[in-house]
Design a protein around this motif. Structure first.
Motif, PDB file in Angstrom:
ATOM      1  N   LYS A  56      13.741  -3.173 -12.831  1.00 26.07           N
ATOM      2  CA  LYS A  56      12.605  -2.268 -12.713  1.00 26.07           C
ATOM      3  C   LYS A  56      11.408  -3.086 -12.235  1.00 26.07           C
ATOM      4  O   LYS A  56      11.036  -4.067 -12.883  1.00 26.07           O
ATOM      5  N   ILE A  57      10.863  -2.710 -11.085  1.00 28.36           N
ATOM      6  CA  ILE A  57       9.722  -3.434 -10.536  1.00 28.36           C
ATOM      7  C   ILE A  57       8.562  -2.469 -10.322  1.00 28.36           C
ATOM      8  O   ILE A  57       8.703  -1.446  -9.664  1.00 28.36           O
ATOM      9  N   GLU A  58       7.417  -2.806 -10.918  1.00 25.56           N
ATOM     10  CA  GLU A  58       6.186  -2.055 -10.701  1.00 25.56           C
ATOM     11  C   GLU A  58       5.171  -2.991 -10.049  1.00 25.56           C
ATOM     12  O   GLU A  58       5.046  -4.147 -10.452  1.00 25.56           O
ATOM     13  N   GLN A  59       4.471  -2.486  -9.044  1.00 26.28           N
ATOM     14  CA  GLN A  59       3.446  -3.284  -8.378  1.00 26.28           C
ATOM     15  C   GLN A  59       2.133  -2.513  -8.389  1.00 26.28           C
ATOM     16  O   GLN A  59       2.100  -1.312  -8.147  1.00 26.28           O
ATOM     17  N   HIS A  60       1.057  -3.251  -8.666  1.00 26.90           N
ATOM     18  CA  HIS A  60      -0.248  -2.622  -8.868  1.00 26.90           C
ATOM     19  C   HIS A  60      -1.325  -3.329  -8.044  1.00 26.90           C
ATOM     20  O   HIS A  60      -2.319  -3.798  -8.583  1.00 26.90           O
ATOM     21  N   SER A  61      -1.108  -3.409  -6.744  1.00 26.53           N
ATOM     22  CA  SER A  61      -2.107  -4.030  -5.878  1.00 26.53           C
ATOM     23  C   SER A  61      -1.869  -3.637  -4.433  1.00 26.53           C
ATOM     24  O   SER A  61      -0.725  -3.589  -3.968  1.00 26.53           O
ATOM     25  N   SER A  62      -2.949  -3.399  -3.723  1.00 23.25           N
ATOM     26  CA  SER A  62      -2.846  -3.119  -2.289  1.00 23.25           C
ATOM     27  C   SER A  62      -2.507  -4.372  -1.501  1.00 23.25           C
ATOM     28  O   SER A  62      -2.179  -4.297  -0.311  1.00 23.25           O
ATOM     29  N   HIS A  63      -2.582  -5.533  -2.145  1.00 25.09           N
ATOM     30  CA  HIS A  63      -2.272  -6.799  -1.478  1.00 25.09           C
ATOM     31  C   HIS A  63      -0.785  -7.138  -1.501  1.00 25.09           C
ATOM     32  O   HIS A  63      -0.387  -8.189  -0.991  1.00 25.09           O
ATOM     33  N   LEU A  64       0.031  -6.287  -2.105  1.00 19.72           N
ATOM     34  CA  LEU A  64       1.459  -6.555  -2.205  1.00 19.72           C
ATOM     35  C   LEU A  64       2.233  -5.666  -1.239  1.00 19.72           C
ATOM     36  O   LEU A  64       1.872  -4.502  -1.037  1.00 19.72           O
ATOM     37  N   PRO A  65       3.313  -6.205  -0.643  1.00 16.06           N
ATOM     38  CA  PRO A  65       4.150  -5.363   0.212  1.00 16.06           C
ATOM     39  C   PRO A  65       4.782  -4.242  -0.607  1.00 16.06           C
ATOM     40  O   PRO A  65       5.012  -4.380  -1.809  1.00 16.06           O
ATOM     41  N   GLU A  66       5.066  -3.138   0.044  1.00 16.79           N
ATOM     42  CA  GLU A  66       5.695  -2.017  -0.646  1.00 16.79           C
ATOM     43  C   GLU A  66       7.098  -2.392  -1.114  1.00 16.79           C
ATOM     44  O   GLU A  66       7.856  -3.038  -0.387  1.00 16.79           O
ATOM     45  N   VAL A  67       7.440  -2.021  -2.336  1.00 17.19           N
ATOM     46  CA  VAL A  67       8.776  -2.295  -2.864  1.00 17.19           C
ATOM     47  C   VAL A  67       9.735  -1.227  -2.329  1.00 17.19           C
ATOM     48  O   VAL A  67       9.559  -0.036  -2.568  1.00 17.19           O
TER      49      VAL A  67
END
Length: 298
Positions: free
Chosen positions: A41-52
Motif C-alpha cells: 500500500k503506497i500513499e503519496q502526499h506531495s505534488s513533487h512526487l511522480p504519480e503512483v
C-alpha cells in the motif's frame, strides 16, 4: 516489523567550481513512513512526487528490492506513506534522495546492517557520482571523489551563512544539462578551474566567505556552458550580489540557483527577489547537518 520513518534531505551539488565533487545538504526533505502490511500500500502526499501507477515501477521500491536481492533477501510488502518538499528536475537532488531512501528502506526492513560507507558505495553506483548522495547520507557540506580503492569523502564545516534558493517553475533534465558540457578541456583551462576549486575549499575551511563567494562565481568547468539554459542566470547573480550575497551558483545542473549571504541578510534578499521574480519560488533554507535519519515510530 516495527514501524519506522526515513527522512532524507535535499542536496545541492557543485557549489560553483566543485564540479561533481562538492555537495551540500539542505532542509527540504523526502520522508517515508513504513510499516508491515499483508499487501503493498503506497500513499503519496506531495505534488513533487511522480504519480503512483504500479508498485513494481515505483522508483524507491525498485531500489529497495534491488538492494535486498543483493543480500539474497526478498523485500516484504509494506504500507508506505511518502511526503516530499524536494521539487523534481530542479537541481536539488531529488533522484539522490530517492536512491538514499531506497537503500535505507532495504537496510531497515531487511535488517541488513549496512555501514555508512557501504550505503555510499551503493548510492554512488546508482547515481553515477557521489556529489549529491554523499551529503544526502551524511548531512552538511561534503567533498567526495571516487578513486581506484574506494569513495573518499570529507565533511567540511561550513561557516555560518544564509542560503537562498531561486526555483523556477520549469525544470531542466540533468541529461540536457550534461549535453551542454564539452567532451574535453584544455590543460590550461582545467588547471585554472581546479585551482579555483582548491581556493574555494581553502577559503571555506578558513571561514573567509567573501573569498569563497568570489570563487563560487569563477567556475570554468560547467556554469559557463549551462548559463544559456538557465533563465535569468546573469540577472540573479548580479542582483543577489548588489543585495549583499557573498556569491551565487547553480544548484547542481540547475535550473535552481543558490546564493550564500551573511547570516541575517537572507530574509531581505528573499523579500526583494519575491517581488523581482514573482514566478519563482524564492526561499531561505538552512544547511541540514543530520543527513539521512531513521527513527522508529512504534
Amino acid at each position: 516489523m516495527t514501524p519506522f520513518r526515513i527522512r532524507v534531505p535535499a542536496s545541492s551539488a557543485n557549489v560553483g567550481p566543485g564540479f561533481d565533487s562538492m555537495g551540500l545538504a539542505l532542509n527540504l526533505y523526502l520522508t517515508l513512513d513504513v510499516s508491515a502490511s499483508a499487501t503493498w500500500k503506497i500513499e503519496q502526499h506531495s505534488s513533487h512526487l511522480p504519480e503512483v501507477t504500479d508498485v513494481d515501477n515505483h522508483y524507491i521500491v525498485t531500489i529497495a528490492r534491488d538492494i535486498a536481492g543483493r543480500w539474497n533477501q526478498e523485500f516484504p510488502p509494506c504500507k508506505m506513506t511518502v511526503w516530499s518538499d524536494i521539487p523534481l528536475a530542479r537541481g536539488l537532488g531529488s533522484s539522490a534522495s530517492a536512491i538514499v531512501a531506497g537503500i535505507e528502506l532495504a537496510d531497515q526492513a531487511c535488517a541488513l546492517a549496512l555501514t555508512r560507507e557501504k550505503k555510499l558505495e551503493l548510492a554512488t553506483e546508482m547515481e553515477g557520482h557521489p556529489d549529491n548522495v554523499a551529503p544526502a547520507l551524511m548531512g552538511g557540506f561534503v567533498i567526495s571523489t571516487v578513486t581506484d580503492r574506494a569513495i573518499d569523502w570529507v565533511q567540511l564545516p561550513m561557516p555560518d551563512a544564509d542560503v537562498i534558493v531561486y526555483i523556477p517553475e520549469a525544470g531542466l533534465m540533468t541529461e540536457a544539462a550534461r549535453k551542454a558540457l564539452p567532451d574535453t578541456y584544455q590543460r590550461e583551462l582545467a588547471a585554472s578551474a581546479s585551482a579555483r576549486s582548491n581556493v574555494l575549499v581553502a577559503s571555506l575551511a578558513s571561514g573567509d566567505f567573501h573569498l569563497a563567494g568570489n570563487m563560487m562565481e569563477c567556475d570554468l568547468f560547467h556554469e559557463p556552458y549551462r548559463a544559456e539554459l538557465i533563465p535569468n542566470y546573469d540577472d540573479i547573480r548580479s542582483e543577489a550580489k548588489k543585495s549583499g550575497a557573498y556569491g551565487t551558483v547553480l544548484s547542481g545542473s540547475g535550473p535552481t540557483m543558490m546564493s550564500f549571504a551573511p547570516t541575517g541578510k537572507g530574509e531581505s534578499i528573499v523579500s526583494h527577489f519575491k517581488e523581482l521574480l514573482p514566478d519563482y519560488q524564492v526561499a531561505l533554507l538552512q544547511i541540514d547537518h543530520d543527513g539521512a535519519v531513521i527513527s522508529l515510530q512504534g
